[in-house]
Design a protein around this motif. Sequence first.
Motif, short mmCIF file in Angstrom:
data_model
loop_
_atom_site.label_atom_id
_atom_site.label_comp_id
_atom_site.label_asym_id
_atom_site.label_seq_id
_atom_site.Cartn_x
_atom_site.Cartn_y
_atom_site.Cartn_z
N LYS A 42 37.82 33.85 41.78
CA LYS A 42 38.19 35.24 42.05
C LYS A 42 37.47 35.78 43.28
O LYS A 42 38.04 36.52 44.08
N LYS A 43 36.22 35.39 43.44
CA LYS A 43 35.46 35.83 44.61
C LYS A 43 36.08 35.27 45.89
O LYS A 43 36.24 35.99 46.88
N LEU A 44 36.44 33.98 45.86
CA LEU A 44 37.09 33.39 47.02
C LEU A 44 38.46 34.02 47.28
O LEU A 44 38.86 34.20 48.42
N THR A 45 39.17 34.37 46.21
CA THR A 45 40.47 35.02 46.35
C THR A 45 40.31 36.35 47.08
O THR A 45 41.11 36.69 47.96
N LEU A 46 39.30 37.09 46.74
CA LEU A 46 39.05 38.37 47.41
C LEU A 46 38.59 38.18 48.85
O LEU A 46 39.04 38.88 49.76
N GLN A 47 37.69 37.25 49.07
CA GLN A 47 37.12 37.06 50.40
C GLN A 47 38.12 36.46 51.39
O GLN A 47 38.11 36.80 52.57
N LEU A 48 38.97 35.55 50.91
CA LEU A 48 39.88 34.85 51.80
C LEU A 48 41.33 35.34 51.71
O LEU A 48 42.18 34.81 52.41
N ASP A 49 41.58 36.29 50.84
CA ASP A 49 42.92 36.84 50.64
C ASP A 49 43.91 35.72 50.31
O ASP A 49 44.91 35.50 51.00
N LEU A 50 43.63 35.00 49.23
CA LEU A 50 44.46 33.87 48.81
C LEU A 50 45.70 34.36 48.07
O LEU A 50 45.66 35.36 47.36
N ASP A 51 46.79 33.60 48.20
CA ASP A 51 47.98 33.92 47.40
C ASP A 51 47.90 33.15 46.07
O ASP A 51 46.94 32.42 45.81
N GLN A 52 48.90 33.30 45.22
CA GLN A 52 48.87 32.72 43.87
C GLN A 52 48.81 31.19 43.92
O GLN A 52 48.06 30.57 43.17
N ARG A 53 49.58 30.57 44.80
CA ARG A 53 49.60 29.11 44.92
C ARG A 53 48.24 28.59 45.37
O ARG A 53 47.70 27.63 44.80
N GLN A 54 47.65 29.24 46.36
CA GLN A 54 46.34 28.83 46.86
C GLN A 54 45.26 29.02 45.80
O GLN A 54 44.36 28.18 45.66
N THR A 55 45.37 30.10 45.04
CA THR A 55 44.38 30.36 43.98
C THR A 55 44.40 29.24 42.95
O THR A 55 43.34 28.76 42.52
N LYS A 56 45.59 28.81 42.56
CA LYS A 56 45.69 27.72 41.58
C LYS A 56 45.12 26.42 42.13
O LYS A 56 44.42 25.69 41.42
#
Length: 191
Positions: A42-56
């Motif tokens: 979640k922290k990386l998702t916020l910092q890097l602005d990841l989409d759903q596919r990248q998050t998975k």
Amino acid sequence: MKNVLFLLALLLTTSAGFSQKSKRLKKAKYLKLEQRRILAVKKLTLQLDLDQRQTKKVAALLKDMSTKRMAKKLAVRKDGLQQRKKVMKLKKESKNVANFKRKVQQEIAAGTLKKEDLRRIRRRRPGNNFVAKNSALDSMIAMQRGMKNILNEAQFKTYKKLQHRKMRTAKRNMIRGKKVTMAKRLKHTRR
């Protein structure tokens, strides 16, 4: 009277500082591996602005890396425990220090004990531990390649900056810790 009040104030501030430190340590231990992994994603998702596919994909990569790390950690711990048991058995069987050293040398010559294991038992790590450093660098390279495959160019650049900052603060904290321990050692030797 002033001395008593001064000592009381010093005692209270010192005990408050130690209790805060122990609370922080306990708080960090409460999180399980899966919880830490979720928070990291979640922290990386916020910092890097990841989409759903990248998050998975990042979650899968972190899960894979953490399971490998835990398996290696358990193997090293198990191996170290076995080596400590062997050394303790030799220590119990020996009559004096010279006898113990002779038995250890015999075990090393026989191949059942290694000098590296003895150093690790004594908490003296060899300065040139090639195998450990090599495997750590291999896992870092694998993590970086995995992240490079998942992220786009701008996100990967940001990721590299974050990792560089993280490593720099870790080194700084390690150096500060060494300075504190060295100062404590000097203080105790002056007495």
